[in-house]
Design a protein around this motif. Structure first.
Motif, PDB file in Angstrom:
ATOM      1  N   ASN A  42      -4.949  -2.793   1.205  1.00 12.35           N
ATOM      2  CA  ASN A  42      -6.067  -3.069   0.317  1.00 12.35           C
ATOM      3  C   ASN A  42      -5.592  -3.656  -1.007  1.00 12.35           C
TER       4      ASN A  42
ATOM      5  N   HIS B 236      -3.578   5.974   0.498  1.00 15.72           N
ATOM      6  CA  HIS B 236      -4.326   6.666   1.545  1.00 15.72           C
ATOM      7  C   HIS B 236      -3.815   8.099   1.664  1.00 15.72           C
TER       8      HIS B 236
ATOM      9  N   PRO C  86      -6.758  -3.788  -5.094  1.00 10.24           N
ATOM     10  CA  PRO C  86      -5.371  -3.373  -5.321  1.00 10.24           C
ATOM     11  C   PRO C  86      -4.999  -2.218  -4.397  1.00 10.24           C
TER      12      PRO C  86
ATOM     13  N   ASP D 245       0.855  -1.181   0.000  1.00 12.15           N
ATOM     14  CA  ASP D 245       0.000   0.000   0.000  1.00 12.15           C
ATOM     15  C   ASP D 245       0.892   1.232   0.000  1.00 12.15           C
TER      16      ASP D 245
ATOM     17  N   SER E 240      -4.711   1.061  -3.183  1.00 10.50           N
ATOM     18  CA  SER E 240      -5.255   2.300  -3.730  1.00 10.50           C
ATOM     19  C   SER E 240      -4.613   3.545  -3.148  1.00 10.50           C
TER      20      SER E 240
END
Length: 260
Positions: A111, A117, A113, A16, A115
């Motif tokens: 997450n 933050h 795919p 991520d 994404s």
């Protein structure tokens, strides 16, 4: 050309990423400017296999795959992302150059795919620059004992005739001091003496200047009116472009705050 035989390959997956945004650069998160320098994190919670890589305006999180090593070169299937599940990434984010205020954070990441933050940071007072549009200079303190209220966030809404409402946000530092420039405010139209504005503040009464707080845990606070002893969640005032104003509660040299 001499052939190189690969005996073993390491597999790492980008789990991520976090984007660090300048909270004073725009009204909405989708339009905020990414911070130009590196933001570091003192991590308090993460998986043991997590690798952290900081870049300009973002932090990338990497995790080893279930099979960390494969024989020879990895094939397409072995390169395919396999989720290790979501997990908590928590700690204190800070700017090593001290241009942005530190903050605590606790995110659920990983997450599929990945994404990303967005996390908002606010400029420290030393880094704030006013332009010809002016702005606000505030000191925030507790109504109960006059002690500085660290890390609270002020939101100002300015009504501009013909253009609607413009929103500006800023965060108090460890001393309760806050500088909020109105960078996008247009000049007054002919025949108009001022713009109407209002301010609301979110924070926590238990914050300490020594420990950065998580703005995601803040709630609304009551603000002492400038011209009366009453408190309200939103108070109104006038804005004149070019002026740098100071709001103070009645009989105080600061803006007094208390729980709703």
């Amino acid at each position: 050309m001499r052939a190189i035989k690969v005996l073993e390959s390491t597999i790492l997956h980008g789990s991520d990423q976090i984007f660090w945004l300048d909270g004073q650069s725009a009204e909405s998160i989708s339009r905020m400017r990414r911070i130009g320098g590196r933001i570091l994190t003192e991590v308090t919670e993460k998986p043991l296999d997590l690798t952290i890589r900081e870049g300009a305006g973002k932090t990338v999180l990497w995790r080893q795959s279930t099979d960390s090593f494969v024989s020879e070169r990895p094939d397409t299937a072995e390169k395919t992302f396999t989720s290790a599940g979501t997990y908590t990434f928590a700690g204190v984010a800070y700017d090593p150059k001290a241009q942005f205020l530190p903050r605590a954070l606790s995110l659920t990441v990983g997450n599929v795919p990945p994404s990303g933050h967005p996390v908002v940071l606010y400029p420290a007072p030393v880094a704030v620059r006013f332009n010809s549009a002016g702005g606000l200079r505030l000191t925030l303190a507790r109504d109960s004992d006059d002690s500085p209220l660290a890390w609270a966030i002020a939101e100002v809404s300015v009504t501009v005739p013909g253009l609607g409402t413009q929103t500006y946000r800023g965060q108090a530092d460890q001393h309760g001091d806050l500088l909020l420039p109105f960078l996008r405010l247009p000049p007054l139209p002919e025949g108009v003496s001022h713009y109407s504005a209002s301010i609301s503040i979110t924070g926590r009464m238990d914050t300490s200047g020594e420990i950065p707080a998580d703005p995601d845990t803040f709630g609304a606070l009551d603000i002492g009116e400038p011209d009366s002893t009453s408190f309200n969640q939103t108070i109104g005032f006038s804005v004149v472009p070019g002026d740098i104003s100071t709001l103070r509660s009645d009989g105080r040299n600061f803006l007094a705050l208390k729980p709703v």
